[in-house]
Design a protein around this motif. Structure first.
Motif, PDB file in Angstrom:
ATOM      1  N   ALA A  24       4.132  -0.849  -1.911  1.00  0.00           N
ATOM      2  CA  ALA A  24       3.080  -0.009  -2.876  1.00  0.00           C
ATOM      3  C   ALA A  24       3.890   0.687  -3.232  1.00  0.00           C
ATOM      4  O   ALA A  24       3.583   0.703  -4.705  1.00  0.00           O
ATOM      5  CB  ALA A  24       2.008   0.364  -1.872  1.00  0.00           C
ATOM      6  N   ILE A  25       4.387   1.377  -2.780  1.00  0.00           N
ATOM      7  CA  ILE A  25       4.773   3.084  -3.571  1.00  0.00           C
ATOM      8  C   ILE A  25       5.712   2.235  -4.601  1.00  0.00           C
ATOM      9  O   ILE A  25       5.295   2.900  -5.647  1.00  0.00           O
ATOM     10  CB  ILE A  25       5.351   4.033  -2.634  1.00  0.00           C
ATOM     11  CG1 ILE A  25       4.103   4.173  -1.697  1.00  0.00           C
ATOM     12  CG2 ILE A  25       6.220   4.746  -3.247  1.00  0.00           C
ATOM     13  CD1 ILE A  25       5.388   5.444  -1.201  1.00  0.00           C
ATOM     14  N   ARG A  26       6.661   0.914  -4.488  1.00  0.00           N
ATOM     15  CA  ARG A  26       7.630   0.518  -5.995  1.00  0.00           C
ATOM     16  C   ARG A  26       7.554   0.294  -6.843  1.00  0.00           C
ATOM     17  O   ARG A  26       7.384   0.627  -7.261  1.00  0.00           O
ATOM     18  CB  ARG A  26       8.571   0.181  -4.626  1.00  0.00           C
ATOM     19  CG  ARG A  26       9.831  -0.005  -6.029  1.00  0.00           C
ATOM     20  CD  ARG A  26      10.995  -1.430  -4.697  1.00  0.00           C
ATOM     21  NE  ARG A  26      11.465  -1.899  -5.585  1.00  0.00           N
ATOM     22  CZ  ARG A  26      12.740  -2.528  -5.078  1.00  0.00           C
ATOM     23  NH1 ARG A  26      12.371  -3.126  -3.872  1.00  0.00           N
ATOM     24  NH2 ARG A  26      13.274  -2.867  -5.905  1.00  0.00           N
ATOM     25  N   TRP A  27       5.779  -0.717  -6.561  1.00  0.00           N
ATOM     26  CA  TRP A  27       5.229  -1.270  -7.545  1.00  0.00           C
ATOM     27  C   TRP A  27       3.808   0.187  -8.246  1.00  0.00           C
ATOM     28  O   TRP A  27       4.136  -0.641  -9.488  1.00  0.00           O
ATOM     29  CB  TRP A  27       4.154  -2.450  -6.284  1.00  0.00           C
ATOM     30  CG  TRP A  27       2.875  -3.616  -7.468  1.00  0.00           C
ATOM     31  CD1 TRP A  27       3.638  -3.658  -7.857  1.00  0.00           C
ATOM     32  CD2 TRP A  27       1.796  -3.062  -7.645  1.00  0.00           C
ATOM     33  NE1 TRP A  27       2.184  -4.770  -9.148  1.00  0.00           N
ATOM     34  CE2 TRP A  27       0.989  -3.808  -8.566  1.00  0.00           C
ATOM     35  CE3 TRP A  27       1.033  -1.672  -6.909  1.00  0.00           C
ATOM     36  CZ2 TRP A  27      -0.013  -3.838  -8.866  1.00  0.00           C
ATOM     37  CZ3 TRP A  27      -0.718  -2.371  -7.005  1.00  0.00           C
ATOM     38  CH2 TRP A  27      -0.437  -2.829  -7.802  1.00  0.00           C
ATOM     39  N   MET A  28       3.577   0.452  -7.411  1.00  0.00           N
ATOM     40  CA  MET A  28       3.061   1.960  -8.152  1.00  0.00           C
ATOM     41  C   MET A  28       4.388   2.557  -9.277  1.00  0.00           C
ATOM     42  O   MET A  28       3.731   2.979 -10.283  1.00  0.00           O
ATOM     43  CB  MET A  28       2.204   2.671  -7.811  1.00  0.00           C
ATOM     44  CG  MET A  28       1.166   2.483  -6.760  1.00  0.00           C
ATOM     45  SD  MET A  28       0.094   3.613  -6.356  1.00  0.00           S
ATOM     46  CE  MET A  28       1.486   3.815  -4.766  1.00  0.00           C
TER      47      MET A  28
END
Length: 73
Positions: A24-28
């Protein structure tokens, strides 16, 4: 005493949750970089020449300003 099954299940649960948070953090971060890149590219475009209509309206405005100044004198 803690049983091995509960311990292994807790480790697996932790790894699954940690992986989901990582993704999720990588996507954001990827979305943020794309947004910043798009914002940087947008102002890079040179402004277009004013259209004939805009030029005409500018001339009319300037003439009206000049006329208003001469009427005040």
């Amino acid at each position: 005493m803690i049983t091995w099954g509960v311990f292994v299940q807790s480790i697996v649960d932790f790894l699954i949750i940690a992986f989901c948070i990582f993704v999720a953090i990588r996507w954001m971060n990827k979305l943020k970089k794309a947004t910043v890149k798009a914002e940087e590219e947008a102002p890079a475009a040179t402004p277009a020449e004013p259209t004939k209509e805009e030029q005409l309206l500018t001339e009319i405005r300037d003439l009206l300003k000049a006329q208003a100044r001469s009427d005040k004198k």
